[in-house]
Design a protein around this motif. Structure first.
Motif, PDB file in Angstrom:
ATOM      1  N   LYS A  10       0.816  -1.210   0.000  1.00 52.36           N
ATOM      2  CA  LYS A  10       0.000   0.000   0.000  1.00 52.36           C
ATOM      3  C   LYS A  10       0.849   1.260   0.000  1.00 52.36           C
ATOM      4  CE  LYS A  10      -3.973  -2.083   2.303  1.00 52.36           C
ATOM      5  NZ  LYS A  10      -4.892  -2.010   3.469  1.00 52.36           N
ATOM      6  N   ALA A  11       2.007   1.173   0.632  1.00 48.07           N
ATOM      7  CA  ALA A  11       2.878   2.350   0.686  1.00 48.07           C
ATOM      8  C   ALA A  11       3.324   2.750  -0.714  1.00 48.07           C
ATOM      9  CB  ALA A  11       4.095   2.073   1.571  1.00 48.07           C
ATOM     10  N   LEU A  12       3.642   1.706  -1.545  1.00 50.27           N
ATOM     11  CA  LEU A  12       4.067   1.999  -2.912  1.00 50.27           C
ATOM     12  C   LEU A  12       2.918   2.567  -3.738  1.00 50.27           C
ATOM     13  CD1 LEU A  12       6.331  -1.078  -3.758  1.00 50.27           C
ATOM     14  CD2 LEU A  12       7.028   1.249  -3.161  1.00 50.27           C
ATOM     15  N   ILE A  13       1.710   2.051  -3.473  1.00 52.70           N
ATOM     16  CA  ILE A  13       0.548   2.573  -4.195  1.00 52.70           C
ATOM     17  C   ILE A  13       0.351   4.040  -3.883  1.00 52.70           C
ATOM     18  CG2 ILE A  13      -1.960   2.422  -4.408  1.00 52.70           C
ATOM     19  CD1 ILE A  13      -1.744  -0.565  -3.945  1.00 52.70           C
ATOM     20  N   ARG A  14       0.490   4.388  -2.605  1.00 50.18           N
ATOM     21  CA  ARG A  14       0.314   5.785  -2.222  1.00 50.18           C
ATOM     22  C   ARG A  14       1.382   6.662  -2.852  1.00 50.18           C
ATOM     23  NH1 ARG A  14      -1.167   3.540   2.874  1.00 50.18           N
ATOM     24  NH2 ARG A  14       0.961   3.797   3.646  1.00 50.18           N
ATOM     25  N   ARG A  15       2.626   6.124  -2.890  1.00 57.14           N
ATOM     26  CA  ARG A  15       3.703   6.909  -3.483  1.00 57.14           C
ATOM     27  C   ARG A  15       3.472   7.125  -4.975  1.00 57.14           C
ATOM     28  NH1 ARG A  15       9.052   4.057  -0.751  1.00 57.14           N
ATOM     29  NH2 ARG A  15       8.662   4.758   1.394  1.00 57.14           N
ATOM     30  N   THR A  16       3.052   6.034  -5.646  1.00 55.74           N
ATOM     31  CA  THR A  16       2.800   6.154  -7.077  1.00 55.74           C
ATOM     32  C   THR A  16       1.684   7.147  -7.349  1.00 55.74           C
ATOM     33  OG1 THR A  16       3.457   3.858  -7.378  1.00 55.74           O
ATOM     34  CG2 THR A  16       2.226   4.888  -9.176  1.00 55.74           C
ATOM     35  N   GLY A  17       0.601   7.037  -6.582  1.00 51.85           N
ATOM     36  CA  GLY A  17      -0.504   7.978  -6.746  1.00 51.85           C
ATOM     37  C   GLY A  17      -0.073   9.393  -6.464  1.00 51.85           C
ATOM     38  N   GLY A  18       0.786   9.554  -5.469  1.00 46.82           N
ATOM     39  CA  GLY A  18       1.270  10.886  -5.139  1.00 46.82           C
ATOM     40  C   GLY A  18       2.094  11.470  -6.262  1.00 46.82           C
ATOM     41  N   ALA A  19       2.918  10.608  -6.893  1.00 46.04           N
ATOM     42  CA  ALA A  19       3.746  11.076  -8.000  1.00 46.04           C
ATOM     43  C   ALA A  19       2.875  11.532  -9.163  1.00 46.04           C
ATOM     44  CB  ALA A  19       4.701   9.967  -8.444  1.00 46.04           C
ATOM     45  N   ASN A  20       1.855  10.715  -9.480  1.00 45.75           N
ATOM     46  CA  ASN A  20       0.951  11.095 -10.563  1.00 45.75           C
ATOM     47  C   ASN A  20       0.227  12.394 -10.243  1.00 45.75           C
ATOM     48  OD1 ASN A  20       1.645   8.868 -12.056  1.00 45.75           O
ATOM     49  ND2 ASN A  20      -0.028   7.594 -11.248  1.00 45.75           N
ATOM     50  N   SER A  21      -0.150  12.535  -8.989  1.00 45.36           N
ATOM     51  CA  SER A  21      -0.845  13.744  -8.575  1.00 45.36           C
ATOM     52  C   SER A  21       0.044  14.972  -8.717  1.00 45.36           C
ATOM     53  CB  SER A  21      -1.320  13.597  -7.126  1.00 45.36           C
ATOM     54  OG  SER A  21      -1.944  14.782  -6.685  1.00 45.36           O
ATOM     55  N   LEU A  22       1.317  14.816  -8.343  1.00 47.03           N
ATOM     56  CA  LEU A  22       2.251  15.928  -8.467  1.00 47.03           C
ATOM     57  C   LEU A  22       2.483  16.292  -9.932  1.00 47.03           C
ATOM     58  CD1 LEU A  22       4.904  15.034  -5.737  1.00 47.03           C
ATOM     59  CD2 LEU A  22       3.284  16.941  -5.715  1.00 47.03           C
ATOM     60  N   GLU A  23       2.604  15.270 -10.774  1.00 47.67           N
ATOM     61  CA  GLU A  23       2.810  15.532 -12.198  1.00 47.67           C
ATOM     62  C   GLU A  23       1.598  16.235 -12.807  1.00 47.67           C
ATOM     63  OE1 GLU A  23       3.679  11.856 -14.037  1.00 47.67           O
ATOM     64  OE2 GLU A  23       5.647  11.622 -13.082  1.00 47.67           O
ATOM     65  N   LEU A  24       0.406  15.782 -12.392  1.00 45.30           N
ATOM     66  CA  LEU A  24      -0.812  16.403 -12.902  1.00 45.30           C
ATOM     67  C   LEU A  24      -0.918  17.851 -12.435  1.00 45.30           C
ATOM     68  CD1 LEU A  24      -3.451  16.051 -14.456  1.00 45.30           C
ATOM     69  CD2 LEU A  24      -4.515  15.259 -12.334  1.00 45.30           C
ATOM     70  N   GLU A  25      -0.570  18.057 -11.167  1.00 41.35           N
ATOM     71  CA  GLU A  25      -0.616  19.419 -10.630  1.00 41.35           C
ATOM     72  C   GLU A  25       0.389  20.319 -11.338  1.00 41.35           C
ATOM     73  OE1 GLU A  25      -0.049  21.708  -6.319  1.00 41.35           O
ATOM     74  OE2 GLU A  25      -0.143  19.512  -6.434  1.00 41.35           O
ATOM     75  N   LYS A  26       1.577  19.767 -11.605  1.00 36.61           N
ATOM     76  CA  LYS A  26       2.603  20.533 -12.312  1.00 36.61           C
ATOM     77  C   LYS A  26       2.144  20.872 -13.731  1.00 36.61           C
ATOM     78  CE  LYS A  26       7.408  20.297 -13.854  1.00 36.61           C
ATOM     79  NZ  LYS A  26       8.633  19.457 -13.927  1.00 36.61           N
ATOM     80  N   GLU A  27       1.521  19.882 -14.394  1.00 34.77           N
ATOM     81  CA  GLU A  27       1.045  20.105 -15.762  1.00 34.77           C
ATOM     82  C   GLU A  27      -0.040  21.180 -15.799  1.00 34.77           C
ATOM     83  OE1 GLU A  27      -0.995  17.580 -19.444  1.00 34.77           O
ATOM     84  OE2 GLU A  27      -0.255  16.552 -17.642  1.00 34.77           O
TER      85      GLU A  27
END
Length: 268
Positions: A10-27
């Motif tokens: 679950k920790a990796l899932i949260r990290r992956t989701g967080g990364a996608n969220s950051l990329e989306l926010e940056k975009e």
């Protein structure tokens, strides 16, 4: 024995989701910055273009491209509404020139977006109409032309802003109905009348005893007539074609008013 794959922690899932969220926010942030920069650029271009002594085709290009980029004229009008058009006749004249080019070459939604400012343009035309000479009188005539142009294209959406159509498209615009062709010809006469009024108004305001075309002031007054000539050439061509169509379907007496008006405008 079949192995069951280990579930992803679950920790990796949260990290992956967080990364996608950051990329989306940056975009989204970058898109917002591009939009703001573009809006600022168009506003600067509008102000810079109108401040020129007389307009050049390349100087208006950013404004035209801007309407195609945003698919409308919201940014253009946001910049124009800050200008003192009601107190500076020369500035208003240059605005009319820029606006005319946008109506012709800008995105099709420019006409629809600009109709929201029709009442303000009408009031401005009446206000400048109180002056009997100079740029004030010319601005009044030009604003009436631009309002007529917008109304025509809203009522006849098949006609593009630059009025370039094939014979087949002209037939489709009238839906091959003689009544529609009859009314369309009247509207084109009204449209062309406004174009000719501006043409005559500009030349009557010039001192023909001097070579005013080589002076900056003369070029400032004459430059918009390029757009007038482009519009008028198409309108004249279409009225001739429509008159031939009408005469093949209706009695000559019915079209006497059309012929009289055509001859009157032709003499101008």
């Amino acid at each position: 024995m079949q192995q069951v794959p280990n579930p992803i922690p679950k920790a990796l899932i949260r990290r992956t989701g967080g990364a996608n969220s950051l990329e989306l926010e940056k975009e989204n942030f970058e898109r917002g910055q591009v939009k703001h920069l573009f809006t600022a650029l168009v506003r600067v271009c509008v102000l810079a273009v109108i401040s020129l002594v007389f307009l050049l085709d390349w100087s208006v290009s950013p404004c035209i491209l801007g309407t195609h980029h945003e698919k409308g004229a919201h940014t253009f009008w946001a910049a124009v509404n800050r200008l003192p058009l009601s107190s500076n006749a020369v500035l208003c004249w240059k605005f009319c020139h820029v606006f005319h080019k946008l109506l012709r070459d800008g995105h099709p939604n420019v006409i629809k977006d600009s109709m929201r400012n029709k009442a303000d343009l009408s009031d401005m035309s009446r206000m400048w109409g109180h002056l009997s000479e100079g740029y004030g009188k010319l601005c009044s005539i030009y604003l009436k032309l631009l309002i007529t142009k917008m109304e025509f294209h809203v009522k006849n959406p098949r006609f593009p802003g630059n009025l370039q159509m094939s014979n087949r498209q002209l037939d489709e615009a009238g839906e091959n109905d003689v009544n529609n062709f009859f009314q369309l010809t009247v509207e084109m006469f009204d449209y062309l009348e406004c174009e000719l009024n501006l043409f005559l108004g500009v030349f009557s305001s010039l001192d023909m005893s001097r070579s005013v075309s080589v002076t900056a002031a003369g070029q400032c007054r004459l430059a918009p007539l390029i757009q007038v000539i482009l519009d008028s050439s198409h309108l004249y061509d279409y009225t001739v074609k429509l008159l031939f169509k009408l005469h093949s379907c209706l009695p000559a007496d019915t079209l006497q008013g059309h012929r009289d008006r055509f001859q009157e405008q032709f003499k101008k």
